[in-house]
Design a protein around this motif. Structure first.
Motif, PDB file in Angstrom:
ATOM      1  N   GLY A   1       0.815  -1.209   0.000  1.00 19.55           N
ATOM      2  CA  GLY A   1       0.000   0.000   0.000  1.00 19.55           C
ATOM      3  C   GLY A   1       0.846   1.254   0.000  1.00 19.55           C
ATOM      4  N   PRO A   2       0.213   2.386  -0.263  1.00 18.01           N
ATOM      5  CA  PRO A   2       0.936   3.648  -0.197  1.00 18.01           C
ATOM      6  C   PRO A   2       1.483   3.866   1.215  1.00 18.01           C
ATOM      7  N   THR A   3       2.605   4.506   1.312  1.00 21.79           N
ATOM      8  CA  THR A   3       3.225   4.758   2.607  1.00 21.79           C
ATOM      9  C   THR A   3       3.326   6.258   2.847  1.00 21.79           C
ATOM     10  N   ASP A   4       3.473   6.623   4.105  1.00 30.96           N
ATOM     11  CA  ASP A   4       3.660   8.027   4.473  1.00 30.96           C
ATOM     12  C   ASP A   4       4.815   8.102   5.445  1.00 30.96           C
ATOM     13  N   PRO A   5       5.951   8.586   5.019  1.00 29.60           N
ATOM     14  CA  PRO A   5       6.217   9.205   3.722  1.00 29.60           C
ATOM     15  C   PRO A   5       6.319   8.153   2.616  1.00 29.60           C
ATOM     16  N   ALA A   6       6.204   8.631   1.384  1.00 28.27           N
ATOM     17  CA  ALA A   6       6.302   7.731   0.229  1.00 28.27           C
ATOM     18  C   ALA A   6       7.685   7.092   0.181  1.00 28.27           C
ATOM     19  N   LEU A   7       7.724   5.847  -0.275  1.00 25.45           N
ATOM     20  CA  LEU A   7       9.006   5.162  -0.422  1.00 25.45           C
ATOM     21  C   LEU A   7       9.818   5.810  -1.536  1.00 25.45           C
ATOM     22  N   THR A   8      11.093   6.001  -1.290  1.00 26.39           N
ATOM     23  CA  THR A   8      11.993   6.497  -2.329  1.00 26.39           C
ATOM     24  C   THR A   8      12.281   5.355  -3.296  1.00 26.39           C
ATOM     25  N   PRO A   9      12.772   5.627  -4.494  1.00 25.53           N
ATOM     26  CA  PRO A   9      13.103   4.532  -5.409  1.00 25.53           C
ATOM     27  C   PRO A   9      14.047   3.484  -4.799  1.00 25.53           C
ATOM     28  N   PRO A  10      15.111   3.879  -4.068  1.00 23.40           N
ATOM     29  CA  PRO A  10      15.947   2.839  -3.450  1.00 23.40           C
ATOM     30  C   PRO A  10      15.194   2.026  -2.387  1.00 23.40           C
ATOM     31  N   GLU A  11      14.313   2.671  -1.607  1.00 21.84           N
ATOM     32  CA  GLU A  11      13.524   1.943  -0.610  1.00 21.84           C
ATOM     33  C   GLU A  11      12.553   0.991  -1.292  1.00 21.84           C
ATOM     34  N   ARG A  12      11.937   1.442  -2.383  1.00 19.67           N
ATOM     35  CA  ARG A  12      10.998   0.599  -3.131  1.00 19.67           C
ATOM     36  C   ARG A  12      11.731  -0.635  -3.659  1.00 19.67           C
ATOM     37  N   ALA A  13      12.945  -0.454  -4.178  1.00 20.97           N
ATOM     38  CA  ALA A  13      13.745  -1.583  -4.661  1.00 20.97           C
ATOM     39  C   ALA A  13      14.090  -2.527  -3.514  1.00 20.97           C
ATOM     40  N   LEU A  14      14.401  -1.975  -2.351  1.00 21.96           N
ATOM     41  CA  LEU A  14      14.726  -2.789  -1.180  1.00 21.96           C
ATOM     42  C   LEU A  14      13.505  -3.608  -0.751  1.00 21.96           C
ATOM     43  N   VAL A  15      12.334  -2.973  -0.688  1.00 22.37           N
ATOM     44  CA  VAL A  15      11.102  -3.675  -0.305  1.00 22.37           C
ATOM     45  C   VAL A  15      10.811  -4.787  -1.304  1.00 22.37           C
ATOM     46  N   ARG A  16      10.954  -4.494  -2.599  1.00 21.88           N
ATOM     47  CA  ARG A  16      10.716  -5.507  -3.634  1.00 21.88           C
ATOM     48  C   ARG A  16      11.674  -6.697  -3.456  1.00 21.88           C
ATOM     49  N   ARG A  17      12.955  -6.392  -3.205  1.00 18.60           N
ATOM     50  CA  ARG A  17      13.955  -7.460  -3.025  1.00 18.60           C
ATOM     51  C   ARG A  17      13.636  -8.313  -1.797  1.00 18.60           C
ATOM     52  N   VAL A  18      13.260  -7.667  -0.689  1.00 20.28           N
ATOM     53  CA  VAL A  18      12.929  -8.420   0.526  1.00 20.28           C
ATOM     54  C   VAL A  18      11.715  -9.305   0.282  1.00 20.28           C
ATOM     55  N   LEU A  19      10.686  -8.778  -0.373  1.00 21.59           N
ATOM     56  CA  LEU A  19       9.510  -9.601  -0.665  1.00 21.59           C
ATOM     57  C   LEU A  19       9.870 -10.767  -1.585  1.00 21.59           C
ATOM     58  N   GLN A  20      10.724 -10.523  -2.575  1.00 21.40           N
ATOM     59  CA  GLN A  20      11.164 -11.616  -3.452  1.00 21.40           C
ATOM     60  C   GLN A  20      11.961 -12.646  -2.661  1.00 21.40           C
ATOM     61  N   ASP A  21      12.854 -12.185  -1.802  1.00 19.47           N
ATOM     62  CA  ASP A  21      13.650 -13.100  -0.979  1.00 19.47           C
ATOM     63  C   ASP A  21      12.774 -13.905  -0.026  1.00 19.47           C
ATOM     64  N   THR A  22      11.627 -13.332   0.354  1.00 22.91           N
ATOM     65  CA  THR A  22      10.702 -14.013   1.256  1.00 22.91           C
ATOM     66  C   THR A  22       9.854 -15.026   0.496  1.00 22.91           C
ATOM     67  N   GLY A  23       9.863 -14.961  -0.840  1.00 24.65           N
ATOM     68  CA  GLY A  23       9.159 -15.958  -1.632  1.00 24.65           C
ATOM     69  C   GLY A  23       8.068 -15.412  -2.536  1.00 24.65           C
ATOM     70  N   PHE A  24       7.794 -14.116  -2.476  1.00 25.15           N
ATOM     71  CA  PHE A  24       6.739 -13.556  -3.312  1.00 25.15           C
ATOM     72  C   PHE A  24       7.229 -13.398  -4.743  1.00 25.15           C
ATOM     73  N   ARG A  25       6.382 -13.794  -5.694  1.00 25.02           N
ATOM     74  CA  ARG A  25       6.732 -13.712  -7.104  1.00 25.02           C
ATOM     75  C   ARG A  25       6.000 -12.560  -7.783  1.00 25.02           C
ATOM     76  N   ARG A  26       4.808 -12.256  -7.313  1.00 21.12           N
ATOM     77  CA  ARG A  26       4.042 -11.137  -7.864  1.00 21.12           C
ATOM     78  C   ARG A  26       3.998 -10.043  -6.798  1.00 21.12           C
ATOM     79  N   ILE A  27       4.598  -8.913  -7.105  1.00 23.07           N
ATOM     80  CA  ILE A  27       4.668  -7.794  -6.165  1.00 23.07           C
ATOM     81  C   ILE A  27       4.158  -6.551  -6.871  1.00 23.07           C
ATOM     82  N   GLU A  28       3.189  -5.890  -6.261  1.00 24.04           N
ATOM     83  CA  GLU A  28       2.634  -4.669  -6.818  1.00 24.04           C
ATOM     84  C   GLU A  28       2.707  -3.563  -5.765  1.00 24.04           C
ATOM     85  N   PHE A  29       2.886  -2.347  -6.225  1.00 24.20           N
ATOM     86  CA  PHE A  29       2.820  -1.179  -5.370  1.00 24.20           C
ATOM     87  C   PHE A  29       1.558  -0.416  -5.772  1.00 24.20           C
TER      88      PHE A  29
END
Length: 106
Positions: free
Chosen positions: A75-103
């Motif tokens: 979901g949207p965050t406050d404050p909004a995720l920066t591009p590096p934070e968004r990449a980090l969140v995506r990587r952590v979710l992928q490492d946790t096993g998620f294959r489909r990730i949407e913001f």
């Protein structure tokens, strides 16, 4: 009966909330070790993954889920995720096993 794992992820300062979409099971997980900094919502990937994993384990123990193409919607965050934070969140979710990730805010 097996269901596909699909979750909504909300990220706050040193807190993760995960809701399983089908059942509505809601987990509010405070980080044991802070993952936010003064300037970043998600500053430490390892600590963020630890908090997220704790929340996911609580959901997984409530039922039987197929882990084939699990899906996470951030979901949207406050404050909004920066591009590096968004990449980090995506990587952590992928490492946790998620294959489909949407913001939601994309």
């Amino acid at each position: 009966m097996l269901g596909r794992l699909a979750v909504d992820v909300a990220i706050y300062r040193d807190r993760v909330q995960v809701t399983e979409r089908k059942s509505g099971i809601f987990i509010d997980q405070r980080a044991d070790h802070p993952f936010s900094s003064d300037t970043q919502l998600v500053a430490d990937a390892t600590r963020f993954e630890h908090a997220l994993s704790h929340a996911l384990r609580q959901i997984l123990k409530t039922g039987a889920y197929m882990l084939y193409e699990p899906r996470a919607v951030v979901g949207p965050t406050d404050p909004a995720l920066t591009p590096p934070e968004r990449a980090l969140v995506r990587r952590v979710l992928q490492d946790t096993g998620f294959r489909r990730i949407e913001f939601e805010d994309e």
